[in-house]
Design an enzyme around this catalytic site. Structure first.
Site, PDB file in Angstrom:
ATOM      1  N   LYS A   1      20.587  41.013  54.154  1.00 35.62           N
ATOM      2  CA  LYS A   1      19.655  40.128  53.468  1.00 35.62           C
ATOM      3  C   LYS A   1      18.864  40.850  52.387  1.00 35.62           C
ATOM      4  CE  LYS A   1      19.438  36.720  56.969  1.00 35.62           C
ATOM      5  NZ  LYS A   1      18.644  35.665  57.589  1.00 35.62           N
TER       6      LYS A   1
ATOM      7  N   LYS B   1      11.486  40.133  59.009  1.00 37.64           N
ATOM      8  CA  LYS B   1      12.838  39.676  59.368  1.00 37.64           C
ATOM      9  C   LYS B   1      13.804  40.848  59.393  1.00 37.64           C
ATOM     10  CE  LYS B   1      12.504  35.120  57.218  1.00 37.64           C
ATOM     11  NZ  LYS B   1      13.161  34.180  56.282  1.00 37.64           N
TER      12      LYS B   1
ATOM     13  N   GLY C   1      20.138  32.744  61.845  1.00 37.98           N
ATOM     14  CA  GLY C   1      20.100  31.740  62.901  1.00 37.98           C
ATOM     15  C   GLY C   1      18.798  31.771  63.686  1.00 37.98           C
ATOM     16  N   GLY C   2      17.723  32.182  63.047  1.00 41.89           N
ATOM     17  CA  GLY C   2      16.423  32.136  63.712  1.00 41.89           C
ATOM     18  C   GLY C   2      16.148  33.321  64.613  1.00 41.89           C
TER      19      GLY C   2
ATOM     20  N   GLU D   1       8.172  39.110  54.089  1.00 45.86           N
ATOM     21  CA  GLU D   1       7.841  38.232  52.976  1.00 45.86           C
ATOM     22  C   GLU D   1       6.735  37.285  53.408  1.00 45.86           C
ATOM     23  OE1 GLU D   1      11.658  36.489  52.192  1.00 45.86           O
ATOM     24  OE2 GLU D   1      11.522  35.122  53.885  1.00 45.86           O
TER      25      GLU D   1
ATOM     26  N   PHE E   1       4.811  34.200  54.665  1.00 44.82           N
ATOM     27  CA  PHE E   1       5.233  33.152  55.592  1.00 44.82           C
ATOM     28  C   PHE E   1       4.628  31.828  55.151  1.00 44.82           C
ATOM     29  CE2 PHE E   1       4.519  30.570  59.454  1.00 44.82           C
ATOM     30  CZ  PHE E   1       5.834  30.413  59.829  1.00 44.82           C
TER      31      PHE E   1
ATOM     32  N   HIS F   1      13.151  22.983  54.335  1.00 44.12           N
ATOM     33  CA  HIS F   1      14.366  23.783  54.208  1.00 44.12           C
ATOM     34  C   HIS F   1      15.359  22.972  53.365  1.00 44.12           C
ATOM     35  CE1 HIS F   1      17.672  26.384  55.961  1.00 44.12           C
ATOM     36  NE2 HIS F   1      18.306  25.435  55.304  1.00 44.12           N
TER      37      HIS F   1
ATOM     38  N   GLU G   1      18.584  32.736  51.688  1.00 42.60           N
ATOM     39  CA  GLU G   1      19.816  33.461  51.987  1.00 42.60           C
ATOM     40  C   GLU G   1      21.009  32.651  51.516  1.00 42.60           C
ATOM     41  OE1 GLU G   1      19.138  33.551  56.326  1.00 42.60           O
ATOM     42  OE2 GLU G   1      21.041  32.504  56.545  1.00 42.60           O
TER      43      GLU G   1
ATOM     44  N   ARG H   1      30.183  30.397  54.209  1.00 37.16           N
ATOM     45  CA  ARG H   1      31.161  29.672  55.028  1.00 37.16           C
ATOM     46  C   ARG H   1      30.898  28.189  54.863  1.00 37.16           C
ATOM     47  NH1 ARG H   1      27.089  28.003  58.206  1.00 37.16           N
ATOM     48  NH2 ARG H   1      25.519  29.587  58.690  1.00 37.16           N
TER      49      ARG H   1
END
Lengths: 457, 170, 170, 457
Positions: D116, D158, D164-165, D200, D202, D208, D288, D292
């Site tokens: 990332k 992060k 995926g959290g 970063e 928050f 989203h 991000e 896929r």
């Protein structure tokens, strides 16, 4: 707006109508015969009323029972679906007398449309092209001979009260003419209670193309494009698609304009379909108007994005159309495959019984309308339409590939039950069909070939 | 095909360890066998013997319960509850509504009802009226007997085939 | 859940009048009861008695047939055919492939096979090779016994869990 | 063009990919664990290979087994679906080494995207707006303090290898900062085998929003509009829709342009998703890239008419995109509801077991993607996604009504099995959601309310 609609039909179309009602926040009453007490369309309705035993005349065609059910459930309006009471002007009139809305045109309009000779005369006034023939009923042998002189042979004699492929007879030469005339009148009296007949030129290998129109009570009339319904068995549609393949843009524009002109001329209201024949020289001829929702309406929904049942209901509630012609953009290609519980090897004989297995396709751009499930029974009393598969794709070739993929997913099995799934995959694979060069004779040719190859085994 | 005309009774005691899914499975089994059957069933017995659990379901259709391929002709008696049906528990007849409508138990408001519980009735005697589309339709007893139960209230909306009265015709 | 590990035998003679749908219904019933069951079944008996027809189905699961909730932990043995499984018909062990790959019955082309039918094998003796992604993986006997059957051809592509040999370990 | 594709996945996405393969005339190989031997996605495939026992590491994540299955079935290419091996650059590299196509970006690109910190740096180069924070990994406590000085509080730390959290931690004040930093590094090492972290600003209550892009190997890159995925439980999406409600046209244009610029900058190939956060002042920030197909791709398909799996396959086969940006017209509104076998009353705890009943919705503008049926079991080993419902309508209000109607048709029942169907109907009815004023905290607030009202009972 209506608060509660009674749906005077059964099977997939009853569920189809109820789905849109629920989306509109309208409560639904499902009426049903004892044969359908456990059917999905009854379960889905907010309320249900059993209106009679299985035979249609005693239940789904029983006007008094339907109206009584509407009265005691306080329904504001009745949606008749297709078939059964949907084209019965007397029923529409009885609804009016009873103070309950009928979701369809006025009874006066329905009467004009039901009489094919009257409908032809009105459409001829509106400038729609007619097959050479008699516009009005043929009262005498002289009338018959004169009309045949104008059409030439082959010609077809049709009952003015007929429909659905019944009450028609093709005449190939003058020697058969008068016999056929008298026999057809006798048949028409027996079948429809009215012996009026007319004749027109018979086209060998025509295409069946129809135009969907929508009209409100405020003078707005739009069309939603055309549908090709040339794949028919026993004069009943099996596969429908839009756009009609092989029509030039000019022809399509002339046909849709003709349908709108015809609808305006008679002050049509609601959802209606103008049926035409297209011959091999790309000329088109008016056939009849269907004043109800069609079985094949989902292909139009798929390319326009318009929920036709919703529009029917809104128009019947007196709302003006929210759509103008310039807002309607048909995108891509859609095809509907009817899955019938019929046996293609035996002239599409209907079959009935319990569905041991029943799985339907899903996934991208794939819609299935059905009101049955594994473990349910297909009763022998009604139309043998088990499910409708509708697929959409950006173009016809992709739509055909998608339809075949989706058909491959059906898993239908029951003792004594046949289905048309495999046969329709044969149609999709046919070179004439793939090239859009097929006509209404396609199913007949394919079943003859099948018979022959069976014989050689 | 409806199985309403069968009396389903759990004949034997159910052992404590029997799970709900076991019971469901056996019940489903019986229903499925009844649906598959081409002719009337006298008795279906399903035993399920594991971990000491044992479930039996006995079926005893009434003598006149219709079962089999419904006829397609509108003239003859169709499948389902049309007119009187036999109650499997005894010599009881259930009188059902011949149409969708509103049932009236008395000839006019505030009048005595046509019949009541314990009334003796003769074959052909009027039991009530079902009004449909402003037409009054008399519902009559088919056989002589005693009214055991009145299953609807005066003025109730009824469906086709809805039970109205139970009559002991023994 | 698979029912393959049960031996299903139609024990009693089938009466002449029994229709195919009856047989199917009873078979389905047994399969469904097995699927619904949380534990191993000793015996399921379904009688179907109408028009004189009578069908009985007896079930006799093998002594080591796995049945029940598969475990969620990756470390322990999962459900399904991993390594040897017992044949309910006797003291037979089925050796299955531990991976997807290509099976070789001999150490190199034209050499003698590791084992053949009637070979006596010791616990830990190599039976074949499964090649996956250019790695050669030896498959060995877990117990001593006699090779009863070789279930694959040399060079065959096999799946995970596919039976390779039957060994009599009695 | 590929002749045979191995699908290295399970469940609905394996069936989804296989459906498009069949429509393209490409044969499919379905690989599966022993737990899925009887699953519908295995039955639908032309060939199948059992690759291992139920635990994912032994089967669906087992690269050697997947590649061996591809080799012995002569598959030309592997479609990884989502999850499992789909974002594993090592797997893409192994495919290349083995001479089998990988339907996704190159391994080099996947590596950049997976880190990332690298992805953020490349996107910052391309001019995409970033949340204030550290662009690169935080090596020392000084780095941490400096970065925190730029962002202010609250901030989020992060893992660079996370997703995926997982591997995220919110810090509300300076006193917690260094503890959180070291704990997060330790966690990241344990979870991902790499302890790099960045931080970063928050955002409290962000939206989203993500943008779908498609790029070929010939320099063509287009976007297919955005998706709002703000309805999440446990940082996992539950409901997705397009268009994102409440975005101004200008903001939408800036976000889609940013995604295309970012994709071009790194030479992206295939289908990809650029994820952004949108704050309450309608500013957007790059989060991000997902390299896929996404679970929620069908909402984009519904409004564009484009089969994204088809485009993925054609691009991977080296074909130039047939679509130019001006050919792509998003029409109407689409919403996807994920149906999970989870218990909303217990923090969406996954449940497993046999499905006694399983009926799915149908009818107009209603798509269901599922690979299960009544009588099948939901294994406990995998993601608890049971089915996806996707509906389309001309506008959002009609789409919400349609989604609720369709959800009412689900009939899901099994001992020990819960589903999220009723909970998602609660979300659809929520006034904030209906007005498009919700954010990623919505599900949390609704489940808290539920807990409270439960407590009062």
């Amino acid at each position: 707006m209506f608060e509660k609609i009674l749906i005077a039909n059964r099977g997939e179309i009853a569920l189809r109508v109820a789905r849109t009602c629920r989306e509109l926040g309208i409560r639904t009453v499902g009426v049903h015969s004892t044969a359908d007490a456990d059917a999905d369309f009854v379960r889905f309705a907010d309320e249900s009323v059993c209106i009679g035993p299985p035979p249609p005349k005693a239940s789904y065609l029983n006007m008094a029972a339907v109206l009584q059910a509407a009265a005691q459930t306080n329904a504001d309006a009745i949606h008749p679906g297709y078939g059964f009471l949907s084209e019965d002007a007397d029923f529409a009139e009885a609804c009016r007398a009873d103070g309950v809305g009928f979701i369809g045109p006025s009874p006066e309009l329905m009467k004009q449309i039901a009489d094919k000779a009257v409908a032809r005369a009105r459409m001829a006034e509106a400038g729609l092209p007619m097959l050479p023939g008699s516009v009005s009923e043929l009262a005498t042998e002289d009338d018959v001979r004169r009309a045949a002189g104008r059409t030439g042979y082959p010609l077809i004699i049709k009952a003015t009260a007929g429909g659905g492929g019944r009450g028609m007879r093709v005449v190939h030469e003058a020697g058969e003419l008068l016999d056929a005339y008298w026999q057809n009148r006798a048949n028409a009296r027996r079948l429809f209670g009215h012996d009026g007949v007319y004749l027109e030129r018979f086209l060998t290998g025509p295409r069946h193309v129809e135009v969907q129109v929508l009209a409100d009570h405020h003078g707005n009339t739009v069309h939603l494009g055309e549908r090709d319904c040339s794949v028919q068995r026993r004069h009943q549609k099996l596969i429908e698609e839009t756009p009609a393949s092989g029509l030039s843009a000019g022809l399509r524009d002339r046909m849709t304009a003709a349908a709108v002109a015809g609808a305006r001329h008679i002050g049509y209201q609601g959802a209606g379909t103008f049926e035409f024949l297209v011959d091999d020289r790309h000329e088109f001829y008016f056939m009849e108007i269907n004043c109800r929702i069609q079985v094949e309406h989902p292909v139009t929904e798929a390319v326009t994005g318009i929920d036709l049942i919703r529009e029917q209901i809104l128009v019947a509630a007196g709302q003006p159309l929210s759509l103008r012609q310039q807002d309607i953009h048909n995108r891509g290609a859609a095809i509907e495959i009817r899955v019938q519980t019929e046996d293609p090897a035996h002239d599409f004989r209907p079959t009935a019984g319990r569905l041991d297995r029943f799985a339907v396709p899903g996934g991208p751009f794939t819609r299935v309308d059905t009101a049955t499930r594994a473990g349910a029974s297909v009763p022998p009393f009604y139309d043998s339409l088990l499910a409708k598969l509708i697929v959409w794709a950006p173009d016809r070739a992709q739509a055909l590939a998608r339809a075949d993929r989706a058909l491959s997913e059906f898993d239908i099995h029951g003792e004594n039950l046949s289905s048309t799934v495999d046969f329709t995959r044969t149609v999709l694979a046919d070179p004439d069909f793939r090239n859009g060069r097929h006509d209404t004779g396609l199913v007949g040719r394919l079943t003859e070939n099948q018979g022959e190859s069976d014989g050689h085994r | 095909m409806s199985v309403d005309t069968f009396a389903v009774s759990k004949a034997s005691p159910v052992a404590g360890q029997t799970t709900r899914s076991t019971l469901d499975a056996v019940t489903d089994t019986v229903v499925r066998i009844m649906c598959e059957s081409a002719g009337p069933l006298r008795r279906v017995s399903v035993s399920y013997d594991t971990d000491g659990a044992r479930v039996e379901v006995d079926l005893d259709p009434g003598p006149a319960a219709p079962h089999g391929q419904p006829t397609e002709s509108p003239g003859t008696a169709p499948t389902g509850p049309t007119g009187p049906t036999a109650d499997p528990a005894g010599a009881h007849q259930v009188i059902t509504s011949p149409m969708v409508g509103v049932v009236y138990l008395a000839p006019e408001p505030n009048a005595d009802t046509f019949v009541a519980v314990d009334s003796e009735v003769q074959a052909g005697q009027q039991l009530c009226v079902v009004e449909a589309m402003k037409l009054m339709n008399a519902v009559r007893a088919e056989q002589a007997g005693t009214v055991v139960d009145v299953l609807v209230n005066d003025g109730a909306a009824v469906e086709y085939g809805q039970p109205l009265f139970t009559i002991d015709v023994a």
